[in-house]
Scaffold this motif. Structure first.
Motif, PDB file in Angstrom:
ATOM      1  N   ASN A 177      -4.764   6.864  -0.974  1.00 46.71           N
ATOM      2  CA  ASN A 177      -4.135   5.547  -0.815  1.00 46.71           C
ATOM      3  C   ASN A 177      -4.271   4.755  -2.103  1.00 46.71           C
ATOM      4  O   ASN A 177      -5.311   4.833  -2.779  1.00 46.71           O
ATOM      5  CB  ASN A 177      -4.830   4.698   0.268  1.00 46.71           C
ATOM      6  CG  ASN A 177      -4.649   5.227   1.667  1.00 46.71           C
ATOM      7  OD1 ASN A 177      -4.026   6.255   1.880  1.00 46.71           O
ATOM      8  ND2 ASN A 177      -5.212   4.520   2.609  1.00 46.71           N
TER       9      ASN A 177
ATOM     10  N   GLY B  94      -6.220  12.936   1.948  1.00 50.17           N
ATOM     11  CA  GLY B  94      -5.328  11.798   1.775  1.00 50.17           C
ATOM     12  C   GLY B  94      -5.656  11.001   0.532  1.00 50.17           C
ATOM     13  O   GLY B  94      -6.749  11.113  -0.044  1.00 50.17           O
TER      14      GLY B  94
ATOM     15  N   THR C  66      -8.211   5.097  -2.671  1.00 52.01           N
ATOM     16  CA  THR C  66      -9.013   5.786  -1.667  1.00 52.01           C
ATOM     17  C   THR C  66      -8.681   7.274  -1.673  1.00 52.01           C
ATOM     18  O   THR C  66      -7.509   7.654  -1.590  1.00 52.01           O
ATOM     19  CB  THR C  66      -8.754   5.215  -0.271  1.00 52.01           C
ATOM     20  OG1 THR C  66      -9.007   3.799  -0.278  1.00 52.01           O
ATOM     21  CG2 THR C  66      -9.648   5.868   0.768  1.00 52.01           C
TER      22      THR C  66
ATOM     23  N   ASP D 137      -4.002   0.660  -2.625  1.00 54.83           N
ATOM     24  CA  ASP D 137      -3.823  -0.607  -1.922  1.00 54.83           C
ATOM     25  C   ASP D 137      -3.945  -1.765  -2.905  1.00 54.83           C
ATOM     26  O   ASP D 137      -4.979  -1.909  -3.569  1.00 54.83           O
ATOM     27  CB  ASP D 137      -4.873  -0.773  -0.820  1.00 54.83           C
ATOM     28  CG  ASP D 137      -4.771   0.312   0.240  1.00 54.83           C
ATOM     29  OD1 ASP D 137      -3.966   0.150   1.159  1.00 54.83           O
ATOM     30  OD2 ASP D 137      -5.508   1.321   0.131  1.00 54.83           O
TER      31      ASP D 137
ATOM     32  N   SER E 108       0.855  -1.184   0.000  1.00 60.28           N
ATOM     33  CA  SER E 108       0.000   0.000   0.000  1.00 60.28           C
ATOM     34  C   SER E 108       0.890   1.233   0.000  1.00 60.28           C
ATOM     35  O   SER E 108       1.928   1.266   0.681  1.00 60.28           O
ATOM     36  CB  SER E 108      -0.909   0.004   1.235  1.00 60.28           C
ATOM     37  OG  SER E 108      -1.669   1.191   1.306  1.00 60.28           O
ATOM     38  N   TYR E 109       0.474   2.243  -0.767  1.00 60.50           N
ATOM     39  CA  TYR E 109       1.214   3.504  -0.884  1.00 60.50           C
ATOM     40  C   TYR E 109       0.256   4.636  -0.522  1.00 60.50           C
ATOM     41  O   TYR E 109      -0.827   4.747  -1.108  1.00 60.50           O
ATOM     42  CB  TYR E 109       1.766   3.679  -2.301  1.00 60.50           C
ATOM     43  CG  TYR E 109       2.571   2.490  -2.764  1.00 60.50           C
ATOM     44  CD1 TYR E 109       3.939   2.410  -2.514  1.00 60.50           C
ATOM     45  CD2 TYR E 109       1.965   1.433  -3.442  1.00 60.50           C
ATOM     46  CE1 TYR E 109       4.677   1.308  -2.930  1.00 60.50           C
ATOM     47  CE2 TYR E 109       2.693   0.334  -3.860  1.00 60.50           C
ATOM     48  CZ  TYR E 109       4.051   0.275  -3.606  1.00 60.50           C
ATOM     49  OH  TYR E 109       4.782  -0.821  -4.018  1.00 60.50           O
ATOM     50  N   ARG E 110       0.662   5.489   0.417  1.00 61.09           N
ATOM     51  CA  ARG E 110      -0.274   6.443   1.011  1.00 61.09           C
ATOM     52  C   ARG E 110       0.344   7.840   1.099  1.00 61.09           C
ATOM     53  O   ARG E 110       1.507   7.990   1.452  1.00 61.09           O
ATOM     54  CB  ARG E 110      -0.689   5.964   2.404  1.00 61.09           C
ATOM     55  CG  ARG E 110      -1.162   4.504   2.387  1.00 61.09           C
ATOM     56  CD  ARG E 110      -1.517   3.977   3.751  1.00 61.09           C
ATOM     57  NE  ARG E 110      -1.928   2.563   3.665  1.00 61.09           N
ATOM     58  CZ  ARG E 110      -2.437   1.864   4.665  1.00 61.09           C
ATOM     59  NH1 ARG E 110      -2.576   2.433   5.847  1.00 61.09           N
ATOM     60  NH2 ARG E 110      -2.789   0.607   4.498  1.00 61.09           N
TER      61      ARG E 110
END
Length: 428
Positions: A334, A332, A356, A336, A309-311
């Motif tokens: 995300n 934000g 997201t 995933d 996951s990269y956020r």
């Protein structure tokens, strides 16, 4: 991580939570569609692909809580202890048992998860030996019950008695697992090399669910079961939830602005299967079967992959002049990855690649109160499972010698979700 939410993400962040109380509740509004396809071989050996009507599943309105308290102590307030109660953000999905008067295409994978209730209580400790370092860890216990309702097929394999999916041989089955007590632990560190930069690392150990359960089956309507009954209901269920590694960097170019980038890896390869060991369940009085007939153990193959996951996230503090109020604006994003290989995607676990986008805010009233709100939308990429490679089998508890079981998870999957949450934090 700098309030009681740190107990899940990185307990080192509790060093900045002070003495405080936190309560928040979110609703995960999840919906999914499944258009099943299966390959049928005719008498000449030709393969035909049959498409079922699309069936839709959804989750109920259930507030998912995070509750906790922390206490900061020591001569220089260098120690913090905390307790939290966290519920996993898992969709409690239900599909209809019938569709247009016919048995649901999803019934062999999932009808409902209603009644499942899992929480993670934990105790945590954080230490800030110097301003540049925070260290924390915690002990946790996943506890509660897991419930699942599906249809088994009680037809002897290879079309001995009936077609593989004859509804007259469907056995409506309710599995209840619990009480679950699965201990685990987590830990982390935050380093502040200089006041504008924070670097965080944290790790979560796996939860191993190894718990007793019961299974209750409504026997099929086929004539061979007219005088049959289930005797006993005890089973034992085992599966594993993954270890997690997190790494993040936060920068504060100005006092009011915080920007963070995070990488998360979940080690799902430990979940090979959900194993159900049948302890004392027999079927008595089934025509043509030995009586009693011992119900076979069940293994639902999973064979999950590790997932990344990269956020990205940001927060901007806006003071409101001439008042005791201040506002934090948050956003934000995300990405995933799904942990489920294409061949094993099923209505039981519709986990797709996810994007997201979230917006939120926190309203500070004086120096003690903060009221939070968040909205997030989760976009997914549709996934097609070719029936030729589909690998989730139809569960048959009356099988004799091992035989190949037809898969029930081929077809097209789509899903979407919203998260709506509110919370309050009081800092003494």
């Amino acid at each position: 991580a700098d309030d009681i939410g740190a107990t899940w993400y990185n307990p080192a962040g509790l060093a900045d939570a002070g003495t405080s109380l936190l309560a928040d509740f979110s609703w995960l509004n999840f919906s999914a569609d499944f258009t099943r396809q299966t390959n049928v071989v005719d008498a000449s050996g030709a393969i035909h692909t049959y498409t079922f009507p699309t069936v839709s599943g959804s989750s109920p309105v259930i507030p998912i809580p995070t509750l906790g308290a922390s206490y900061n102590f020591g001569k220089e307030k260098q120690f913090t202890v905390a307790f939290s109660l966290i519920a996993p953000y898992t969709a409690i999905t239900s599909f209809p048992a019938t569709l247009n008067g016919q048995p649901s295409p999803s019934r062999y994978s999932l009808i409902s998860l209603d009644g499942s209730l899992l929480v993670v209580p934990g105790v945590y400790f954080a230490w800030k030996p110097i301003e540049q370092i925070r260290i924390g860890g915690g002990l946790q216990m996943l506890t509660g019950t897991f419930k699942s309702t599906i249809d088994f097929s009680a037809s002897v394999p290879d079309r001995v008695l009936a077609a593989p999916e004859d509804p007259n041989y469907d056995a409506y089955s309710q599995l209840s697992v619990g009480p679950i007590f699965a201990p685990s632990a987590n830990g982390g560190v935050i380093v502040v090399p200089e006041k504008h930069v924070r670097i965080g690392l944290s790790g979560q150990l796996p939860f191993v669910i190894d718990a007793p359960g019961t299974t209750n089956v409504r026997l099929p309507t086929a004539a061979v079961f007219d005088n049959a009954q289930q005797v006993g209901d005890n089973v034992h269920v085992r599966f594993e939830l993954p270890a997690i590694f997190r790494a993040g960097v936060e920068v504060r170019p100005i006092e009011a602005l915080r920007l963070e980038a995070t990488f998360v890896r979940e080690f799902w390869t430990t979940q090979h299967a959900i194993d159900i060991t049948v302890e004392n369940v027999t079927l008595n009085g089934v025509t043509g079967f030995p009586s009693p007939f011992k119900v076979a153990n069940i293994s639902i193959p999973r064979n999950f992959d590790n997932a990344n996951s990269y956020r990205l996230g940001g927060e901007f503090a806006v003071p409101i002049p001439k008042t005791e109020y201040a506002l934090d604006l948050r956003a934000g994003f995300n990405y995933d990855q799904s942990a489920v290989p294409t061949a094993y995607l099923s209505p039981l676990t519709i986990d797709l690649n996810k994007y997201t986008v979230s917006l939120g805010g926190g309203l500070h009233i004086g120096t003690h109160w903060r009221f939070d709100a968040v909205y997030a939308h989760i976009f997914t990429s549709d996934q097609y499972v070719d029936p030729a490679i589909a690998a989730s089998p139809q569960i048959n508890p009356v099988k004799g010698n091992p035989t190949a079981t037809e898969s029930v998870n081929g077809g097209t999957y789509s899903a979407r979700a919203d998260v709506i949450g509110v919370g309050v934090n009081y800092k003494f």
